[in-house]
Scaffold this motif. Structure first.
Motif, PDB file in Angstrom:
ATOM      1  N   LYS A 224       0.842  -1.215   0.000  1.00  0.00           N
ATOM      2  CA  LYS A 224       0.000   0.000   0.000  1.00  0.00           C
ATOM      3  C   LYS A 224       0.868   1.253   0.000  1.00  0.00           C
ATOM      4  O   LYS A 224       0.361   2.363   0.164  1.00  0.00           O
ATOM      5  CB  LYS A 224      -0.909   0.034   1.234  1.00  0.00           C
ATOM      6  N   GLY A 225       2.177   1.085  -0.104  1.00  0.00           N
ATOM      7  CA  GLY A 225       3.073   2.237  -0.137  1.00  0.00           C
ATOM      8  C   GLY A 225       3.138   2.925   1.211  1.00  0.00           C
ATOM      9  O   GLY A 225       2.997   2.288   2.256  1.00  0.00           O
ATOM     10  N   LEU A 226       3.360   4.242   1.158  1.00  0.00           N
ATOM     11  CA  LEU A 226       3.427   5.017   2.397  1.00  0.00           C
ATOM     12  C   LEU A 226       2.013   5.276   2.899  1.00  0.00           C
ATOM     13  O   LEU A 226       1.375   6.248   2.512  1.00  0.00           O
ATOM     14  CB  LEU A 226       4.123   6.345   2.136  1.00  0.00           C
ATOM     15  N   THR A 227       1.539   4.421   3.760  1.00  0.00           N
ATOM     16  CA  THR A 227       0.178   4.584   4.303  1.00  0.00           C
ATOM     17  C   THR A 227       0.174   5.800   5.235  1.00  0.00           C
ATOM     18  O   THR A 227       1.243   6.269   5.654  1.00  0.00           O
ATOM     19  CB  THR A 227      -0.203   3.334   5.106  1.00  0.00           C
ATOM     20  N   PRO A 228      -1.023   6.293   5.599  1.00  0.00           N
ATOM     21  CA  PRO A 228      -1.066   7.435   6.524  1.00  0.00           C
ATOM     22  C   PRO A 228      -0.288   7.152   7.808  1.00  0.00           C
ATOM     23  O   PRO A 228       0.379   8.046   8.352  1.00  0.00           O
ATOM     24  CB  PRO A 228      -2.568   7.598   6.801  1.00  0.00           C
ATOM     25  N   PHE A 229      -0.312   5.899   8.285  1.00  0.00           N
ATOM     26  CA  PHE A 229       0.432   5.540   9.509  1.00  0.00           C
ATOM     27  C   PHE A 229       1.936   5.689   9.287  1.00  0.00           C
ATOM     28  O   PHE A 229       2.649   6.299  10.096  1.00  0.00           O
ATOM     29  CB  PHE A 229       0.072   4.103   9.914  1.00  0.00           C
ATOM     30  N   LEU A 230       2.439   5.161   8.174  1.00  0.00           N
ATOM     31  CA  LEU A 230       3.879   5.251   7.912  1.00  0.00           C
ATOM     32  C   LEU A 230       4.293   6.695   7.654  1.00  0.00           C
ATOM     33  O   LEU A 230       5.391   7.123   8.034  1.00  0.00           O
ATOM     34  CB  LEU A 230       4.263   4.350   6.738  1.00  0.00           C
ATOM     35  N   ARG A 231       3.399   7.432   7.024  1.00  0.00           N
ATOM     36  CA  ARG A 231       3.698   8.844   6.752  1.00  0.00           C
ATOM     37  C   ARG A 231       3.839   9.618   8.072  1.00  0.00           C
ATOM     38  O   ARG A 231       4.767  10.408   8.251  1.00  0.00           O
ATOM     39  CB  ARG A 231       2.572   9.434   5.891  1.00  0.00           C
ATOM     40  N   LEU A 232       2.903   9.343   8.985  1.00  0.00           N
ATOM     41  CA  LEU A 232       2.947  10.003  10.290  1.00  0.00           C
ATOM     42  C   LEU A 232       4.264   9.682  10.996  1.00  0.00           C
ATOM     43  O   LEU A 232       4.930  10.561  11.552  1.00  0.00           O
ATOM     44  CB  LEU A 232       1.766   9.534  11.157  1.00  0.00           C
ATOM     45  N   ALA A 233       4.646   8.406  10.948  1.00  0.00           N
ATOM     46  CA  ALA A 233       5.887   7.985  11.607  1.00  0.00           C
ATOM     47  C   ALA A 233       7.094   8.650  10.935  1.00  0.00           C
ATOM     48  O   ALA A 233       8.017   9.131  11.613  1.00  0.00           O
ATOM     49  CB  ALA A 233       6.010   6.462  11.550  1.00  0.00           C
ATOM     50  N   GLY A 234       7.085   8.685   9.614  1.00  0.00           N
ATOM     51  CA  GLY A 234       8.184   9.312   8.879  1.00  0.00           C
ATOM     52  C   GLY A 234       8.280  10.798   9.204  1.00  0.00           C
ATOM     53  O   GLY A 234       9.372  11.334   9.445  1.00  0.00           O
ATOM     54  N   ASP A 235       7.121  11.462   9.256  1.00  0.00           N
ATOM     55  CA  ASP A 235       7.105  12.896   9.579  1.00  0.00           C
ATOM     56  C   ASP A 235       7.602  13.145  10.997  1.00  0.00           C
ATOM     57  O   ASP A 235       8.127  14.216  11.304  1.00  0.00           O
ATOM     58  CB  ASP A 235       5.684  13.467   9.432  1.00  0.00           C
ATOM     59  N   ALA A 236       7.412  12.124  11.869  1.00  0.00           N
ATOM     60  CA  ALA A 236       7.871  12.271  13.262  1.00  0.00           C
ATOM     61  C   ALA A 236       9.376  12.001  13.375  1.00  0.00           C
ATOM     62  O   ALA A 236       9.932  12.020  14.465  1.00  0.00           O
ATOM     63  CB  ALA A 236       7.095  11.325  14.167  1.00  0.00           C
ATOM     64  N   GLY A 237      10.019  11.691  12.248  1.00  0.00           N
ATOM     65  CA  GLY A 237      11.478  11.547  12.251  1.00  0.00           C
ATOM     66  C   GLY A 237      11.976  10.106  12.250  1.00  0.00           C
ATOM     67  O   GLY A 237      13.181   9.863  12.290  1.00  0.00           O
ATOM     68  N   LEU A 238      11.041   9.135  12.211  1.00  0.00           N
ATOM     69  CA  LEU A 238      11.476   7.735  12.209  1.00  0.00           C
ATOM     70  C   LEU A 238      12.200   7.409  10.913  1.00  0.00           C
ATOM     71  O   LEU A 238      11.718   7.730   9.833  1.00  0.00           O
ATOM     72  CB  LEU A 238      10.257   6.809  12.327  1.00  0.00           C
ATOM     73  N   ARG A 239      13.325   6.725  11.055  1.00  0.00           N
ATOM     74  CA  ARG A 239      14.073   6.384   9.843  1.00  0.00           C
ATOM     75  C   ARG A 239      13.735   4.980   9.354  1.00  0.00           C
ATOM     76  O   ARG A 239      13.925   4.667   8.196  1.00  0.00           O
ATOM     77  CB  ARG A 239      15.569   6.516  10.103  1.00  0.00           C
ATOM     78  N   GLN A 240      13.272   4.100  10.261  1.00  0.00           N
ATOM     79  CA  GLN A 240      13.010   2.724   9.836  1.00  0.00           C
ATOM     80  C   GLN A 240      11.503   2.480   9.727  1.00  0.00           C
ATOM     81  O   GLN A 240      10.790   2.372  10.730  1.00  0.00           O
ATOM     82  CB  GLN A 240      13.643   1.713  10.800  1.00  0.00           C
ATOM     83  N   LEU A 241      11.051   2.382   8.473  1.00  0.00           N
ATOM     84  CA  LEU A 241       9.638   2.127   8.189  1.00  0.00           C
ATOM     85  C   LEU A 241       9.549   0.815   7.417  1.00  0.00           C
ATOM     86  O   LEU A 241      10.369   0.557   6.541  1.00  0.00           O
ATOM     87  CB  LEU A 241       9.041   3.249   7.326  1.00  0.00           C
ATOM     88  N   ALA A 242       8.537  -0.006   7.748  1.00  0.00           N
ATOM     89  CA  ALA A 242       8.414  -1.295   7.050  1.00  0.00           C
ATOM     90  C   ALA A 242       6.952  -1.605   6.779  1.00  0.00           C
ATOM     91  O   ALA A 242       6.068  -1.215   7.552  1.00  0.00           O
ATOM     92  CB  ALA A 242       9.022  -2.414   7.902  1.00  0.00           C
ATOM     93  N   ASP A 243       6.712  -2.308   5.677  1.00  0.00           N
ATOM     94  CA  ASP A 243       5.360  -2.826   5.473  1.00  0.00           C
ATOM     95  C   ASP A 243       5.406  -4.349   5.601  1.00  0.00           C
ATOM     96  O   ASP A 243       6.445  -4.925   5.941  1.00  0.00           O
ATOM     97  CB  ASP A 243       4.751  -2.349   4.148  1.00  0.00           C
ATOM     98  N   GLY A 244       4.264  -5.016   5.336  1.00  0.00           N
ATOM     99  CA  GLY A 244       4.128  -6.427   5.684  1.00  0.00           C
ATOM    100  C   GLY A 244       4.704  -7.417   4.685  1.00  0.00           C
ATOM    101  O   GLY A 244       4.406  -8.612   4.763  1.00  0.00           O
ATOM    102  N   VAL A 245       5.570  -6.967   3.762  1.00  0.00           N
ATOM    103  CA  VAL A 245       6.086  -7.914   2.767  1.00  0.00           C
ATOM    104  C   VAL A 245       6.904  -9.040   3.421  1.00  0.00           C
ATOM    105  O   VAL A 245       6.771 -10.217   3.068  1.00  0.00           O
ATOM    106  CB  VAL A 245       6.897  -7.190   1.658  1.00  0.00           C
TER     107      VAL A 245
END
Ligand code: ATR
Length: 278
Positions: A224-245
């Motif tokens: 689903k790409g950068l979901t709203p949840f991952l976007r929020l985390a990224g905007d908060a400065g998180l460097r490690q984002l992952a999806d369920g692959v």
């Protein structure tokens, strides 16, 4: 003789399971066929009929996906502890006419987080968003990984409480929380979105204060790409984002090992299926 396996779900056209198991089978030199079955939705007992038909034709095992995980649970002769705790089944094995059932979703998620993403949960603060089927499946493997603390947040806090209660019976430090109260919970090392919100492009109302730059944000949904949840985390400065692959491939590897007694490697398949988070 070629052994027969399949994934059963509805819809099933999008499934990556035959590709994953096909690669595992050739890597491990297993003489097996793996197909996809569109299971019948109606009437209620038609799913069980389709499973028994597959068994009668010599099928050795099935992966079970939405919306049949509860029906598979209901028809099992033997349930693993994990499947019992999850209240749902994602893999079946047929032995001497008996249906053995397990649930590898949670252990697949844990393996992805701990081995592939290099984030052992032992001694860590972990936040799980959601208290539905996906969260229930992950709970036992998470608890067994020995986090310092596991907080389960859900819109319906009662559901989170009931989940936390089940886990506490196993001696883990698990607490339920509302989304609003998360603002007072401080920082978490790992935040997992196990809600179904991303399937509709929605954002669970999690405060950005739970994220820390060195943490991991994990979105269970895949592709689903950068979901709203991952976007929020990224905007908060998180460097490690992952999806369920990785979870998808790891749960498949668990089922494959359960069926065939050999463990396939997962890295190349995960790389093949990874969709960039842009
Ligand atoms: P699944 O099996 O995919 O987990 P489920 O059992 O229907 O599906 O559970 C869905 C989960 O996602 C629940 O935790 C649900 O929260 P509630 O129990 O409070 O309803 C959560 N969920 C779904 N949409 C959401 C949203 N927009 N924001 C927050 N949580 C959401």
């Amino acid at each position: 003789m070629t052994d027969s396996y399949a994934v059963i779900g509805n819809p099933i056209g999008h499934t990556k399971s035959p590709l994953i198991h096909g690669r595992f089978a050739s890597e491990c030199a297993q003489d097996m066929r793996y197909t996809a079955i569109e299971g019948p939705l109606e009437p209620e007992d038609a799913f069980a009929g389709a499973v028994r038909e597959f068994m009668a034709e010599g099928g050795r095992g099935l992966n079970v996906t939405a919306p049949f995980k509860l029906r598979a649970f209901a028809m099992a002769d033997e349930l693993s502890d994990r499947a019992r705790m999850a209240g749902a089944v994602n893999a079946l094995k047929f032995e001497d006419g008996r249906i053995l059932a397990d649930n590898f979703d949670g252990i697949g998620l844990l393996r992805d987080i701990e081995s592939n993403l290099d984030r052992p949960l032992a001694g860590r603060r972990v936040l799980m968003l959601g208290a539905g089927g996906a969260a229930r499946g992950a709970l036992l493997p998470f608890v067994e990984a020995g986090p310092k603390e596991l907080v389960v947040a859900n819109r319906s806090v009662d559901k989170a409480r009931s989940l936390a209660g089940q886990a506490m019976n196993r001696g883990a430090l698990v607490r339920a929380s509302s989304y609003a109260d998360l603002a007072h919970e401080g920082l978490f090392d790992v935040v997992v979105n196990a809600t179904s919100a991303s399937l509709t492009g929605a954002l669970p109302p999690v405060p950005a204060t739970v994220f820390q730059a060195e943490g991991l944000a994990y979105e269970l949904a895949y592709g689903k790409g950068l979901t709203p949840f991952l976007r929020l985390a990224g905007d908060a400065g998180l460097r490690q984002l992952a999806d369920g692959v990785g979870m998808l491939v790891e749960q498949a590897a668990e089922a494959f090992e359960w069926w065939r007694g050999v463990r396939p490697s997962t890295r190349a398949v995960i790389e093949q299926l990874t969709v960039p988070l842009e």
